[in-house]
Design a protein around this motif. Structure first.
Motif, short mmCIF file in Angstrom:
data_model
loop_
_atom_site.label_atom_id
_atom_site.label_comp_id
_atom_site.label_asym_id
_atom_site.label_seq_id
_atom_site.Cartn_x
_atom_site.Cartn_y
_atom_site.Cartn_z
N VAL A 83 119.32 29.04 1.05
CA VAL A 83 118.18 28.21 1.43
C VAL A 83 116.89 28.77 0.83
CG1 VAL A 83 116.78 27.43 3.38
CG2 VAL A 83 119.28 27.36 3.53
N ARG A 84 116.74 30.08 0.87
CA ARG A 84 115.54 30.70 0.32
C ARG A 84 115.43 30.46 -1.18
NH1 ARG A 84 116.52 35.38 2.04
NH2 ARG A 84 117.35 36.34 0.14
N HIS A 85 116.55 30.60 -1.90
CA HIS A 85 116.53 30.33 -3.34
C HIS A 85 116.22 28.87 -3.63
CE1 HIS A 85 119.10 34.10 -4.39
NE2 HIS A 85 117.82 34.34 -4.52
N GLY A 86 116.82 27.97 -2.84
CA GLY A 86 116.56 26.55 -3.04
C GLY A 86 115.10 26.21 -2.87
N ALA A 87 114.48 26.80 -1.85
CA ALA A 87 113.06 26.55 -1.62
C ALA A 87 112.22 27.10 -2.77
CB ALA A 87 112.64 27.18 -0.29
N ALA A 88 112.58 28.27 -3.27
CA ALA A 88 111.83 28.86 -4.38
C ALA A 88 111.97 28.02 -5.64
CB ALA A 88 112.31 30.29 -4.63
N LEU A 89 113.16 27.50 -5.91
CA LEU A 89 113.36 26.65 -7.08
C LEU A 89 112.53 25.38 -6.98
CD1 LEU A 89 117.23 27.05 -7.47
CD2 LEU A 89 115.48 27.99 -9.00
N ALA A 90 112.49 24.79 -5.79
CA ALA A 90 111.68 23.59 -5.60
C ALA A 90 110.20 23.90 -5.78
CB ALA A 90 111.95 23.01 -4.21
N ARG A 91 109.76 25.03 -5.26
CA ARG A 91 108.36 25.41 -5.37
C ARG A 91 107.96 25.63 -6.83
NH1 ARG A 91 108.69 29.16 -2.05
NH2 ARG A 91 109.00 30.91 -3.48
N ASP A 92 108.89 26.17 -7.63
CA ASP A 92 108.59 26.43 -9.04
C ASP A 92 108.96 25.24 -9.94
OD1 ASP A 92 107.61 29.06 -8.67
OD2 ASP A 92 109.66 29.81 -8.50
N ARG A 93 109.34 24.13 -9.34
CA ARG A 93 109.63 22.89 -10.06
C ARG A 93 110.77 23.06 -11.07
NH1 ARG A 93 103.46 20.64 -11.32
NH2 ARG A 93 102.77 20.60 -9.14
N VAL A 94 111.79 23.76 -10.62
CA VAL A 94 112.99 23.93 -11.44
C VAL A 94 113.99 22.84 -11.05
CG1 VAL A 94 114.89 25.46 -12.05
CG2 VAL A 94 112.62 26.41 -11.58
N ARG A 95 114.34 21.97 -11.99
CA ARG A 95 115.33 20.94 -11.71
C ARG A 95 116.72 21.58 -11.64
NH1 ARG A 95 115.43 16.54 -16.06
NH2 ARG A 95 114.88 18.31 -17.40
N VAL A 102 118.50 34.40 -10.95
CA VAL A 102 117.91 34.58 -12.28
C VAL A 102 116.78 33.59 -12.50
CG1 VAL A 102 118.36 34.37 -14.76
CG2 VAL A 102 120.01 35.54 -13.28
N ALA A 103 117.01 32.32 -12.18
CA ALA A 103 115.98 31.31 -12.38
C ALA A 103 114.73 31.61 -11.55
CB ALA A 103 116.53 29.93 -12.03
N VAL A 104 114.92 32.03 -10.30
CA VAL A 104 113.78 32.36 -9.45
C VAL A 104 113.01 33.54 -10.02
CG1 VAL A 104 113.14 33.26 -7.18
CG2 VAL A 104 114.79 31.38 -7.35
N SER A 105 113.73 34.57 -10.47
CA SER A 105 113.06 35.76 -11.03
C SER A 105 112.27 35.42 -12.28
CB SER A 105 114.10 36.84 -11.35
OG SER A 105 114.77 37.28 -10.19
N LEU A 106 112.85 34.65 -13.17
CA LEU A 106 112.15 34.29 -14.41
C LEU A 106 110.91 33.45 -14.13
CD1 LEU A 106 115.22 33.42 -16.68
CD2 LEU A 106 113.84 35.50 -16.72
N ARG A 155 109.20 33.35 -11.34
CA ARG A 155 108.20 34.18 -10.65
C ARG A 155 107.47 35.09 -11.62
NH1 ARG A 155 110.77 37.19 -5.79
NH2 ARG A 155 110.97 35.01 -5.10
N ALA A 156 108.14 35.47 -12.71
CA ALA A 156 107.53 36.36 -13.70
C ALA A 156 106.66 35.60 -14.71
CB ALA A 156 108.61 37.13 -14.45
N GLY A 157 106.61 34.28 -14.60
CA GLY A 157 105.71 33.52 -15.47
C GLY A 157 106.37 32.61 -16.47
N ALA A 158 107.71 32.58 -16.53
CA ALA A 158 108.39 31.69 -17.46
C ALA A 158 108.42 30.27 -16.90
CB ALA A 158 109.80 32.17 -17.74
N ARG A 159 108.51 29.31 -17.78
CA ARG A 159 108.76 27.92 -17.37
C ARG A 159 110.25 27.70 -17.44
NH1 ARG A 159 109.63 23.97 -15.06
NH2 ARG A 159 109.04 21.82 -15.56
N VAL A 160 110.85 27.30 -16.32
CA VAL A 160 112.28 27.06 -16.26
C VAL A 160 112.48 25.56 -16.01
CG1 VAL A 160 114.45 27.66 -15.13
CG2 VAL A 160 112.65 29.38 -15.34
N PRO A 161 112.67 24.78 -17.07
CA PRO A 161 112.76 23.32 -16.88
C PRO A 161 114.01 22.88 -16.14
CG PRO A 161 113.24 23.89 -19.16
CD PRO A 161 112.76 25.14 -18.50
N ALA A 162 115.09 23.68 -16.19
CA ALA A 162 116.32 23.25 -15.53
C ALA A 162 117.23 24.44 -15.25
CB ALA A 162 117.07 22.24 -16.39
N LEU A 163 117.93 24.35 -14.12
CA LEU A 163 119.06 25.22 -13.81
C LEU A 163 120.30 24.32 -13.89
CD1 LEU A 163 119.41 27.69 -10.81
CD2 LEU A 163 121.28 26.31 -11.63
N VAL A 164 121.18 24.61 -14.83
CA VAL A 164 122.33 23.77 -15.12
C VAL A 164 123.58 24.45 -14.57
CG1 VAL A 164 123.62 22.56 -16.92
CG2 VAL A 164 121.16 22.97 -17.21
#
Length: 488
Positions: A229-241, A188-192, A194-203
């Motif tokens: 691993v792929r999701h983790g890399a995407a979260l890091a790329r989008d700066r999601v804590r 969910v965090a990756v999809s949001l 990628r669609a342009g939302a700012r996701v400051p944190a995944l809790v």
């Protein structure tokens, strides 16, 4: 058995009898339907949605003019192949796909099954169908745990946020905190993002370290490891804590969400005093995993078990038979396991049905069934690990204030439930329901049932299935028609 005259014109020609009825056109049901039709069975595929694919392969409405719906999905090519096979079978008359048909009850009629469904956008129409065999692939719904402020506008389900994006091409907000527990949150965090939302944190209330304590299970299912691993890399790329062992314990705002408090949790999910930190946001997408949708199966008497995540799941044999003869099930009904497991189980269940229809003979390719059983065992092992890692701890109830609504339909608070238990002697969730009306509203406990059991301290009810006589809301006029002898 005639189909009701109140049905929409498209379904007025629904056959009165079929060899196999598949309920649910998500990944498992779709794979089952086309595999059974490949083997020569006459199949009816019933689904509440207007198009096949279920929640996972939910696609934008045609009127939105989406040119690349596959961009919102993983494994779209597999779905497209199944959809094309479905279209070919429909054209050949081997599958009748009844879209917009929500099955609300199934009953035994001699050696066959009678399925009752509501139809139309307002559920005012009705249909009935008889089938020799039944395959249930009704999927799951999201599990929610209440907390102060969760009824404020701007709080949405994590799966709901993804559904808004997939079907409506809209974001629920611009700055979205994703919270809860379970691997769905990462997707969910990756999809949001990628669609342009700012996701400051995944809790995440649990943690990911527990997976490392089961290396054999991980090694047996490398695809899931690669996905993580792929999701983790995407979260890091989008700066999601990514904040593990933490939970949203309060929501702030007046007319809508303005921020959330995130607190650190102990191993039992109790919030640690003094650890709360505010994160500003305009939307909270929250969910604590998925729960199998078992209303139809439980109504038929199918046995259930307690899954590793604490929810009820169907007891199934190696060929996806339930404990009720003539009834099979596939996908999330047997326990939450993801799309790849659902696809494999749908195909395997169909091969089992084909064998039953041929007096025990195996399908055209017995090696395929053997391979599917082996893959299913591997993926089910990972699903059980996943459920155990993200199962809610008992301390989550300490997030709640006395005035926190638990049952939103009937506006029953945590304080009222605790009073029923502590002062009035309620020792089970049924008594709590009778004393407080918790779970007696429109959703019939689908949203609050798990939370009510947790607050009531009903450890003995863990994994017990909810029992509802109707699988969805049904107009009284439909019930009256179904009670006439000529309709059954």
């Amino acid at each position: 058995m005639p189909v009701s005259a109140t049905e929409p014109p498209d379904s007025a020609a629904a056959p009165p009898f079929t060899e196999l009825a598949v309920v649910g056109a998500g990944p498992a049901g779709l794979a089952a339907a086309v595999t059974a039709a490949d083997g020569g069975l006459d199949v009816v595929l019933l689904d509440a949605a207007d198009a096949p694919g279920g929640q996972y392969y939910r696609a934008p409405a045609p009127g939105l003019g989406a040119t690349r719906p596959e961009a919102l999905h993983h494994g779209w090519a597999r779905f497209a192949g199944l959809r094309d096979r479905l279209d070919r079978h429909r054209e050949a008359g081997r599958i009748r796909h009844l879209a917009g048909h929500q099955v609300w009850a199934v009953e035994r009629t001699g050696t066959d099954w009678t399925l009752h469904a509501v139809t139309g956008p307002d559920g005012a129409g009705s249909a009935a169908l008889r089938a020799r065999r039944l395959l249930i692939a009704t999927g799951s719904h999201e599990r929610q745990l209440p907390f102060p402020g969760w009824t404020l506008p701007g709080v949405v389900g994590a799966a709901g946020a993804q559904a808004m994006l997939k079907s409506g091409l809209v974001l629920p907000g611009r700055r979205i905190v994703v919270a809860g527990s379970g691997p769905l949150l990462q997707a969910v965090a990756v999809s949001l993002a990628r669609a342009g939302a700012r996701v400051p944190a995944l809790v995440e209330a649990a943690g990911y370290g527990a997976y490392a304590r089961a290396p054999r299970v991980l090694a047996a299912d490398p695809g899931r490891l690669r996905e993580g691993v792929r999701h983790g890399a995407a979260l890091a790329r989008d700066r999601v804590r990514v904040l593990t062992h933490r939970a949203v314990t309060a929501v702030h705002g007046t007319d809508r969400v303005e921020g959330v408090t995130v607190s650190r949790l102990d191993r039992d999910w109790r919030p640690l005093p003094g650890t709360g930190r505010r994160i500003d946001c305009d939307t909270l997408a929250v969910g604590h995993g998925l729960v199998p949708q078992l209303d139809l199966a439980v109504g038929l008497g199918c046995a259930t078990r307690c899954g590793a995540d604490g929810s009820a799941a169907l007891v199934l044999d190696d060929d996806l038979r339930t404990t009720v003869p003539g009834v099979w099930a596939a996908g999330e009904t047997g326990g939450i396991g993801g799309v790849h497991l659902a696809l494999a189980e749908g195909e395997l269940a169909a091969l089992s049905v084909l064998g039953d229809a041929r007096d025990g003979a195996r399908g055209r390719d017995p090696h395929r069934a053997t391979a599917l059983r082996r893959a299913r065992r591997r993926m089910r092992a990972f699903a059980e690990l996943m459920g155990a890692v993200h199962r809610p701890g008992p301390g989550w109830t300490e997030w709640l204030a006395a005035d926190t609504e638990v049952c939103r339909c009937e506006e029953v608070t945590a304080g009222a439930i605790r009073t029923a238990v502590d002062d009035l002697g309620a020792g089970d969730s049924r008594t709590v329901k009778l004393l407080t009306r918790a779970g007696m509203g429109w959703c019939q406990g689908r949203m609050c049932g798990f939370a009510v059991r947790g607050l009531a301290g009903c450890a003995a009810e863990a994994g017990s299935p909810d029992r509802r006589p109707l699988a969805c809301p049904v107009p009284l006029s439909t019930l009256a028609r179904a009670s006439r002898p000529e309709d059954v």
